[in-house]
Write an enzyme that holds these catalytic residues in place. Structure first.
Site, PDB file in Angstrom:
ATOM      1  N   ALA A   1       0.800  -1.228   0.000  1.00 44.94           N
ATOM      2  CA  ALA A   1       0.000   0.000   0.000  1.00 44.94           C
ATOM      3  C   ALA A   1       0.833   1.278   0.000  1.00 44.94           C
ATOM      4  O   ALA A   1       0.279   2.363   0.117  1.00 44.94           O
ATOM      5  CB  ALA A   1      -0.942  -0.009   1.200  1.00 44.94           C
TER       6      ALA A   1
ATOM      7  N   HIS B   1      -0.384   7.196   4.605  1.00 48.09           N
ATOM      8  CA  HIS B   1       0.946   6.727   5.010  1.00 48.09           C
ATOM      9  C   HIS B   1       1.929   7.823   4.605  1.00 48.09           C
ATOM     10  O   HIS B   1       2.046   8.137   3.419  1.00 48.09           O
ATOM     11  CB  HIS B   1       1.320   5.430   4.311  1.00 48.09           C
TER      12      HIS B   1
ATOM     13  N   ASN C   1       1.984  -3.815   7.724  1.00 46.22           N
ATOM     14  CA  ASN C   1       2.978  -4.562   6.936  1.00 46.22           C
ATOM     15  C   ASN C   1       3.853  -3.625   6.122  1.00 46.22           C
ATOM     16  O   ASN C   1       5.029  -3.911   5.863  1.00 46.22           O
ATOM     17  CB  ASN C   1       2.262  -5.551   6.012  1.00 46.22           C
TER      18      ASN C   1
HETATM   19  N1  LIG Z   1       1.801  -5.113   2.349  1.00 39.28           N
HETATM   20  C1  LIG Z   1       0.679  -4.400   2.409  1.00 39.28           C
HETATM   21  O1  LIG Z   1       0.631  -3.225   2.039  1.00 39.28           O
HETATM   22  C2  LIG Z   1      -0.564  -5.040   2.937  1.00 39.28           C
HETATM   23  C3  LIG Z   1      -0.560  -6.328   3.404  1.00 39.28           C
HETATM   24  N2  LIG Z   1      -1.709  -6.924   3.840  1.00 39.28           N
HETATM   25  C4  LIG Z   1      -1.615  -8.330   4.285  1.00 39.28           C
HETATM   26  O2  LIG Z   1      -2.468  -9.119   3.488  1.00 39.28           O
HETATM   27  C5  LIG Z   1      -3.141 -10.051   4.308  1.00 39.28           C
HETATM   28  C6  LIG Z   1      -4.419 -10.524   3.635  1.00 39.28           C
HETATM   29  O3  LIG Z   1      -5.348  -9.463   3.587  1.00 39.28           O
HETATM   30  P1  LIG Z   1      -6.881  -9.707   3.137  1.00 39.28           P
HETATM   31  O4  LIG Z   1      -6.942 -10.385   1.831  1.00 39.28           O
HETATM   32  O5  LIG Z   1      -7.550  -8.388   3.283  1.00 39.28           O
HETATM   33  O6  LIG Z   1      -7.370 -10.710   4.285  1.00 39.28           O
HETATM   34  P2  LIG Z   1      -8.570 -11.738   4.244  1.00 39.28           P
HETATM   35  O7  LIG Z   1      -8.845 -12.091   5.655  1.00 39.28           O
HETATM   36  O8  LIG Z   1      -9.692 -11.224   3.406  1.00 39.28           O
HETATM   37  O9  LIG Z   1      -7.975 -13.026   3.476  1.00 39.28           O
HETATM   38  C7  LIG Z   1      -7.107 -13.957   4.046  1.00 39.28           C
HETATM   39  C8  LIG Z   1      -7.342 -15.294   3.360  1.00 39.28           C
HETATM   40  O10 LIG Z   1      -6.306 -16.197   3.747  1.00 39.28           O
HETATM   41  C9  LIG Z   1      -6.889 -17.468   3.994  1.00 39.28           C
HETATM   42  N3  LIG Z   1      -6.013 -18.230   4.878  1.00 39.28           N
HETATM   43  C10 LIG Z   1      -5.797 -18.060   6.201  1.00 39.28           C
HETATM   44  N4  LIG Z   1      -4.929 -18.991   6.655  1.00 39.28           N
HETATM   45  C11 LIG Z   1      -4.578 -19.742   5.595  1.00 39.28           C
HETATM   46  C12 LIG Z   1      -3.710 -20.843   5.427  1.00 39.28           C
HETATM   47  N5  LIG Z   1      -3.020 -21.361   6.453  1.00 39.28           N
HETATM   48  N6  LIG Z   1      -3.576 -21.380   4.192  1.00 39.28           N
HETATM   49  C13 LIG Z   1      -4.286 -20.880   3.150  1.00 39.28           C
HETATM   50  N7  LIG Z   1      -5.133 -19.829   3.254  1.00 39.28           N
HETATM   51  C14 LIG Z   1      -5.267 -19.261   4.463  1.00 39.28           C
HETATM   52  C15 LIG Z   1      -8.246 -17.152   4.614  1.00 39.28           C
HETATM   53  O11 LIG Z   1      -9.132 -18.263   4.492  1.00 39.28           O
HETATM   54  C16 LIG Z   1      -8.677 -15.951   3.757  1.00 39.28           C
HETATM   55  O12 LIG Z   1      -9.335 -16.394   2.589  1.00 39.28           O
HETATM   56  C17 LIG Z   1      -3.344  -9.277   5.631  1.00 39.28           C
HETATM   57  O13 LIG Z   1      -3.498 -10.165   6.723  1.00 39.28           O
HETATM   58  C18 LIG Z   1      -2.054  -8.501   5.732  1.00 39.28           C
HETATM   59  O14 LIG Z   1      -1.084  -9.292   6.408  1.00 39.28           O
HETATM   60  C19 LIG Z   1      -2.888  -6.249   3.832  1.00 39.28           C
HETATM   61  C20 LIG Z   1      -2.948  -4.952   3.387  1.00 39.28           C
HETATM   62  C21 LIG Z   1      -1.791  -4.229   2.918  1.00 39.28           C
HETATM   63  O1  LIG Z   2      -3.403  -1.355   3.394  1.00 38.96           O
HETATM   64  C1  LIG Z   2      -2.798  -0.560   4.133  1.00 38.96           C
HETATM   65  O2  LIG Z   2      -3.080   0.642   4.208  1.00 38.96           O
HETATM   66  C2  LIG Z   2      -1.648  -1.032   4.956  1.00 38.96           C
HETATM   67  C3  LIG Z   2      -1.886  -2.310   5.635  1.00 38.96           C
HETATM   68  O3  LIG Z   2      -2.996  -2.697   5.936  1.00 38.96           O
HETATM   69  C4  LIG Z   2      -0.709  -3.122   5.981  1.00 38.96           C
HETATM   70  O4  LIG Z   2       0.401  -2.709   5.675  1.00 38.96           O
HETATM   71  O5  LIG Z   2      -0.891  -4.210   6.558  1.00 38.96           O
END
Ligand SMILES: NC(=O)C1=CN([C@@H]2O[C@H](COP(=O)(O)OP(=O)(O)OC[C@H]3O[C@@H](n4cnc5c(N)ncnc54)[C@H](O)[C@@H]3O)[C@@H](O)[C@H]2O)C=CC1
Ligand SMILES: O=C([O-])CC(=O)C(=O)O
Length: 264
Positions: free
Chosen positions: A116, A215, A185
């Site tokens: 993000a 951010h 993250n």
């Molecule tokens: N780097 C960045 O800027 C960002 C990173 N994220 C990361 O992305 C992750 C996912 O976000 P969303 O899609 O919104 O979450 P979400 O909760 O909608 O999706 C997570 C999915 O992973 C699945 N899951 C959980 N444990 C599992 C396993 N052991 N094996 C296979 N599938 C599994 C769940 O069933 C669900 O479908 C967040 O937890 C966060 O860590 C989120 C936003 C920004």
């Molecule tokens: O999506 C965002 O704004 C940032 C976020 O959740 C993450 O880094 O986990």
């Protein structure tokens, strides 16, 4: 590697389902979706749903979109199979146990999406050119997106009733990603770009008036000063995450194909 990059998506939630659907329809030139892996059954998956060992047999790249604990669960299995792992839950890479082992892991590579935020290319360049005196990262989100189970009832109440911005957290990158594993993250992305957690400090604000997630990265380096402010709309389906994130992951996948984006 076969001619097209064979992609497996782990985690078919808000981010993973968008990434999977768009790779499946050929939106990322040079990439094909070969499987999805999810904790529960996926209705109408855009490719076959497999368990990880089966999916790895036909993969060049696994894209994690499932949360920090899942990175820990799968990282050894993926890279020891010679498959690259692109991590969305980048905070996991700051975990002391995993970060210490990263240089030895392989033959597959562990890679991180910028997620993000942006500006990481310039921060990485400044890191090569003498490094940083200080980097301050200030994130502001809607209060409801920041409530965590470990918080004291008084803090939760403060977030629920806030009428003006509230400082929720101030500390180190390691504390940030451990306390807010679904919201900060991006901090680990910045730490990875600058090659160190040392100069980086993190502040997290809850703002009841925030319609966007902000951010702000303010860096003082030997070669210059850098200020990036990113204002993202939150995802409608998961207000913790910015709606841009799946598209950042698609951009990262695109960079790993034989037809990468022209700007390097
Ligand atoms: N780097 C960045 O800027 C960002 C990173 N994220 C990361 O992305 C992750 C996912 O976000 P969303 O899609 O919104 O979450 P979400 O909760 O909608 O999706 C997570 C999915 O992973 C699945 N899951 C959980 N444990 C599992 C396993 N052991 N094996 C296979 N599938 C599994 C769940 O069933 C669900 O479908 C967040 O937890 C966060 O860590 C989120 C936003 C920004
Ligand atoms: O999506 C965002 O704004 C940032 C976020 O959740 C993450 O880094 O986990």
């Amino acid at each position: 590697m076969s001619e097209s990059l064979r992609v497996v998506i782990v985690g078919h939630g808000v981010i993973g389902s968008t990434v999977a659907a768009r790779v499946a329809t050929g939106e990322v030139v040079g990439a094909e979706l070969v499987a999805v892996v999810n904790r529960s059954p996926v209705a109408n998956p855009p490719a076959q749903q497999l368990d990880l060992p089966a999916a790895l047999k036909g993969a060049d790249l696994v894209v994690e979109c499932a949360g920090q604990p899942v990175v820990h669960e799968i990282v050894d299995q993926v890279v020891s199979a010679g498959v690259d792992l692109l991590v969305t839950s980048v905070g996991a890479l700051l975990d002391p146990e995993l970060s210490g082992r990263l240089p030895q892991l392989g033959p597959g590579r562990v890679l991180a999406t910028h997620g993000a935020v942006g500006g990481l290319d310039l921060l990485a360049a400044a890191s090569r050119g003498g490094g940083f005196e200080s980097v301050l990262m200030r994130t502001t989100k809607q209060p409801g997106a920041l409530i965590r189970q470990w918080m004291e009832p008084e803090q939760i109440e403060l977030l629920r009733t806030a009428t003006e911005p509230v400082l929720v957290f101030s500390g180190t990158p390691n504390e940030a990603v451990a306390l807010f594993p679904e919201s900060l993250n991006i901090v680990a992305g910045v730490a990875t770009a600058i090659g160190s957690v040392e100069p980086l400090r993190v502040e997290l604000y809850a703002d009841p008036a925030a319609t966007m997630s902000t951010h702000r990265i303010q860096a003082r380096a030997q070669l210059g000063e850098y200020l990036f402010e990113v204002r993202n709309f939150p995802s409608r389906d998961n207000p913790r995450s910015s709606a841009i994130t799946p598209f950042s992951v698609l951009h990262s996948i695109s960079g790993l194909t034989q037809h990468p984006p022209a700007v390097l």
